[in-house]
Design an enzyme around this catalytic site. Structure first.
Site, PDB file in Angstrom:
ATOM      1  N   HIS A  44      23.411  44.448  41.656  1.00 53.46           N
ATOM      2  CA  HIS A  44      23.597  45.034  42.981  1.00 53.46           C
ATOM      3  C   HIS A  44      23.230  46.505  43.032  1.00 53.46           C
ATOM      4  O   HIS A  44      23.038  47.072  44.099  1.00 53.46           O
ATOM      5  CB  HIS A  44      25.049  44.868  43.425  1.00 53.46           C
ATOM      6  N   THR A  89      31.891  47.717  47.975  1.00 49.77           N
ATOM      7  CA  THR A  89      31.441  46.434  47.440  1.00 49.77           C
ATOM      8  C   THR A  89      32.674  45.561  47.217  1.00 49.77           C
ATOM      9  O   THR A  89      33.783  46.077  47.089  1.00 49.77           O
ATOM     10  CB  THR A  89      30.696  46.599  46.100  1.00 49.77           C
TER      11      THR A  89
END
Length: 314
Positions: free
Chosen positions: A85, A220
């Site tokens: 990510h 996140t």
């Protein structure tokens, strides 16, 4: 021990990499709440990122933070890895953050990045609804907590220092410690060693007393509301080519690398502040500056030279 911890984190990230994403409808930032309930923003919950505007309150008690060890070159080695990510620099022990209104001493753990694409900006926080090309987060954990899991149950368990990143014509030599290693961590699970350097060399060291403060969440999953955010006014400057290394050379998976589908626009959408107070530090300039303009495929030489001249005077 540190190397083992990084390997474990990489494995965990690999397992979770299929659970959320940024650009696929079934797992993008608006769908995270389906698999991570705490990512679903309900009324009055304190999520991040937010937009920074002129509706802020100056706090005269917010002076410069004390960044212990940031000026020093730590012993041993650091590790850079791709978690599917973002790109994460694990810095080990030896640095901490305190003061500046923080409720405790926080140990520095890692830093990572969020970016856009070749023609889009990608900072997570926005300034008057405009994004900078990138944003860097230095993550610090409250010293009283034995591990991250415990810290995430504390509303002030983490202190994250956020830095906007803008672009100029010349390479940032100090940023090269990271950007030159990106080819070694092209996709999820790849790890490389980085020789420690002065972390302060990356930062706008003459403007560290100018920042914004608010209480929010991880950007996140699991989106825990456990973060004291400090967002600095003056950005870090890197070159267009250094930015391109992130937008074109980093991939979520090995398959994406083979298909030349780079990881781009890895930022969460903006959330309302609701009743939260967003404070400006004693020396903050109340957003007298502006965020970087949206990136274009071509920029005039005059614009770049003028911006470079401005940066040299900071």
């Amino acid at each position: 021990m540190i190397w083992t911890a990084v390997l474990l984190m990489a494995v965990v990230s690999h397992v979770n990499s299929v659970d959320y994403c940024y650009n696929e409808p079934h797992c993008d930032t608006y769908a995270w709440g389906d698999k991570f309930p705490s990512c679903h923003p309900l009324l009055e919950e304190h999520h991040s990122p937010i937009n920074l505007d002129h509706q802020m309150t100056r706090n005269e008690s917010l002076g410069p933070l004390h960044l212990e060890g940031f000026d020093e070159i730590q012993t041993g080695h650091w590790t850079l890895y791709n978690d599917g990510h973002s790109v994460v620099l694990q810095v080990g022990s030896g640095m901490s953050v305190s003061g500046g209104g923080l409720p405790d001493v926080y140990h520095t753990m890692q830093l990572h990045f969020h970016w856009g694409g070749p023609a889009t900006n990608g900072s997570e926080h926005t300034v008057d609804r405009r994004r900078y090309p990138m944003e860097m987060h230095i993550v610090n954990m409250k010293s009283i907590h034995p591990n991250l899991s415990v810290a995430l149950d504390d509303p002030t368990g983490l202190a994250v220092l956020g830095f906007f990143i803008d672009v100029v014509y010349a390479d940032n030599v100090n940023f090269g410690h990271i950007s030159q290693k990106l080819s070694s961590v092209a996709y999820n699970g790849q790890i490389t060693k980085v020789k420690p350097f002065s972390l302060m060399s990356l930062l706008p060291k003459h403007n560290m007393s100018q920042y914004y403060r608010y209480y929010g969440s991880l950007t996140t999953p699991p989106c825990s509301q456990a973060v004291v955010w400090t967002l600095y006014e003056v950005p870090i400057y890197i070159s267009w080519s250094q930015l391109a290394q992130f937008t074109s050379q980093i991939f979520s998976t090995e398959e994406d690398a083979e298909q030349v589908t780079p990881l781009q626009n890895n930022f969460r959408h903006i959330h309302p502040t609701f009743s939260r107070i967003v404070s400006v530090s004693k020396d903050g300039r109340l957003l007298t500056g502006t965020a970087g303009r949206p990136l274009r495929s071509a920029v005039s030489v005059l614009q770049i030279v003028l911006l470079g001249s401005f940066v040299s005077k900071l």
